[in-house]
Design an enzyme around this catalytic site. Structure first.
Site, PDB file in Angstrom:
ATOM      1  N   HIS A   1      -4.952  -3.134  -8.022  1.00  0.00           N
ATOM      2  CA  HIS A   1      -3.650  -3.810  -8.008  1.00  0.00           C
ATOM      3  C   HIS A   1      -3.393  -4.461  -6.659  1.00  0.00           C
ATOM      4  CE1 HIS A   1      -1.186  -0.752  -5.753  1.00  0.00           C
ATOM      5  NE2 HIS A   1      -2.049   0.098  -6.269  1.00  0.00           N
TER       6      HIS A   1
ATOM      7  N   ASP B   1      -0.047  -5.539  -5.730  1.00  0.00           N
ATOM      8  CA  ASP B   1       1.320  -5.319  -5.257  1.00  0.00           C
ATOM      9  C   ASP B   1       1.359  -4.109  -4.332  1.00  0.00           C
ATOM     10  OD1 ASP B   1       0.757  -3.834  -7.722  1.00  0.00           O
ATOM     11  OD2 ASP B   1       2.809  -3.083  -7.562  1.00  0.00           O
TER      12      ASP B   1
ATOM     13  N   GLU C   1       1.844  -2.302 -10.289  1.00  0.00           N
ATOM     14  CA  GLU C   1       1.464  -0.896 -10.340  1.00  0.00           C
ATOM     15  C   GLU C   1       2.471  -0.008  -9.629  1.00  0.00           C
ATOM     16  OE1 GLU C   1      -0.660   2.853  -9.186  1.00  0.00           O
ATOM     17  OE2 GLU C   1       0.362   1.370  -7.925  1.00  0.00           O
TER      18      GLU C   1
ATOM     19  N   HIS D   1       1.999   4.501   1.554  1.00  0.00           N
ATOM     20  CA  HIS D   1       3.462   4.455   1.464  1.00  0.00           C
ATOM     21  C   HIS D   1       4.151   4.891   2.756  1.00  0.00           C
ATOM     22  CE1 HIS D   1       3.721   4.549  -3.239  1.00  0.00           C
ATOM     23  NE2 HIS D   1       2.665   3.885  -2.805  1.00  0.00           N
TER      24      HIS D   1
END
Length: 466
Positions: free
Chosen positions: A85, A87, A150, A439
């Site tokens: 992915h 994104d 995602e 993250h």
């Protein structure tokens, strides 16, 4: 074939292309979505970047309405899927250098998406390029499927597989090495709260309270605006907040504004698969606020958050705690908090439940919250591939041949695209012993690990498709 040597020959180009790819700020933009670019311009830029690279290398390329695309090599009826992915989650604050600069320090590339999942996506692309350039014969197609949503709702793969064939087997380069064969079920739930109104003469009034950007991230900041009935009350609340920060070893500040006292509190963001590793700023803000004489609605909302979720990332207070030997404990993250006086009071929850548990039981626990209405509920069931499956056995052999280490099987709380396939596992890119910075601020990928992953992906693709 010496897979590592083939990667080293392409090292400079791989690093350069990874940096260029990471410099695209491919964060979901719902408001900017339109036909052909459903998740915004920047996400589409990242998709187009990869598809253009595929075209330039002579691969078969397809764009499926801007939701996803694929880059394909090989011939045959069967398809080996490699699910990636483009994104990324929002960057957040506190980075040492700009989050999309993709600068190199200490042999690491720093950028949002470096490890999740744009770095591994580029490694997989170069693995496919190595197969093509080497002229190796395959009996199956290898299809890199590139998603664009995602980190949110997976609308990309939902749309893609309505129009394109499902691979028989495959892997997602979007988690940990050696091999993740089990992924917990994932529930996203949004709750709205209503409280009965009675006569109220508060010392303080909660005007607004917000925390969090995504359900799958532990919030690293919370903000609240409060008005005081008397001036000395405002000073008292300021002092109490500063004491709370000191007692809990947190950072934050309070300012006088035209709307009242504005509080901000900093936490530590981590992936929601293990919220106990972070510091939830929203929970802390609620904990502070509910200890004071707020208006009835503000006190009810913050008190309920505190009672149900403070120091509990396992759902014990909700009665949904459970675990199994394959995938471990259920985890619970309060990802978003939204409160505005007389307008809204909402919570967004992310629950990861074991592969042997039932999402219906979790839903019942959430629905039992007093005064709450379930506005949105999504349940992605657990995913588990047997340890004896040929896909697992092949990847274990590849990993052990290249690294010399045992290819132990792992279960995670994260959700990867592997669960989109009946027979799909997650395969890297995070090597054992490396810190998981997905993250988080200053996310990075080790350049040596980027190269090692590309070599593993090249051999894995070949062994699965030869």
């Amino acid at each position: 074939m010496n897979w590592e040597a083939e990667v080293i020959r392409k090292k400079d180009d791989l690093i350069k292309d990874t940096q260029s790819f990471l410099q695209i700020e491919s964060v979901l933009d719902e408001e900017g979505g339109k036909e052909g670019k459903p998740f915004g311009e920047k996400v589409d830029d990242a998709l187009q970047y990869m598809l253009k690279k595929g075209e330039d290398e002579g691969f078969t390329v397809k764009n499926v309405d801007g939701y996803a695309g694929h880059i394909e090599y090989g011939k045959g009826e069967d398809i080996v899927g490699v699910l990636c992915h483009v994104d990324v989650v929002p960057a957040g604050d506190g980075w040492t250098t700009p989050p999309f600069s993709a600068d190199i320090r200490e042999n690491k590339i720093f950028a949002r998406g470096a490890i999740d999942d744009k770095g591994p996506t580029m490694a997989a692309f170069y693995a496919l390029k190595i197969l093509k350039d080497s002229g190796l014969q395959l009996s199956k197609k290898i299809r890199m499927i590139i998603g664009t949503d995602e980190e949110s709702d997976w609308r990309c793969v939902d749309h893609y597989f309505k129009h394109e064939a499902m691979p028989q087997i495959g892997f997602a380069p979007d988690a940990d090495f050696p091999i993740i064969h089990a992924e917990k079920g994932i529930i996203d739930a949004t709750l709205s709260f209503t409280y009965q109104q009675t006569a109220d003469h508060p010392r303080y009034t909660l005007k607004q309270f917000t925390s969090g950007m995504r359900l799958n991230m532990v919030p690293d900041e919370a903000a609240a605006t409060v008005t005081a009935a008397q001036e000395h009350g405002a000073e008292s609340l300021k002092t109490a907040f500063e004491a709370y920060l000191a007692n809990h070893k947190l950072s934050g500040e309070v300012k006088n504004t035209a709307d009242g006292l504005h509080f901000t509190l900093k936490g530590v963001s981590v992936h929601a698969m293990e919220p106990a590793h972070g510091t939830n700023a929203g929970i802390h803000m609620a904990n502070f606020l509910c200890g004071h004489e707020l208006d009835e609605h503000g006190l009810a909302f913050t008190s309920q958050i505190n009672a149900l979720f403070d120091q509990d990332t396992r759902g014990q207070k909700l009665g949904i705690a459970c675990k199994d030997d394959i995938s471990g404990d259920l985890t619970l993250n309060v990802g978003t908090i939204r409160y505005k006086q007389n307008e809204e009071a909402k919570l967004g929850l992310n629950v990861r439940y074991p592969v042997t548990a039932d999402g219906k039981d979790v839903k019942k626990g959430i629905e039992s919250i007093k005064g709450a209405s379930l506005l949105k509920f999504e349940d992605s069931p657990p995913h588990h591939v047997s340890k004896d499956h040929p896909l697992v056995k092949t990847l274990q052999r590849v990993y052990e041949e290249q690294t010399g280490d045992p290819a132990t099987l792992i279960a995670i709380g994260g959700g990867t695209y592997a669960r989109s396939l009946e027979a799909g596992v997650a395969f890297g890119p995070l090597f054992p012993g490396r810190p998981d910075c997905a993250h988080q601020k200053d996310e990075y990928i080790e350049i040596d690990d980027l190269l090692r992953a590309a070599a593993l992906y090249a051999q894995a693709m070949y062994e699965l498709a030869k």
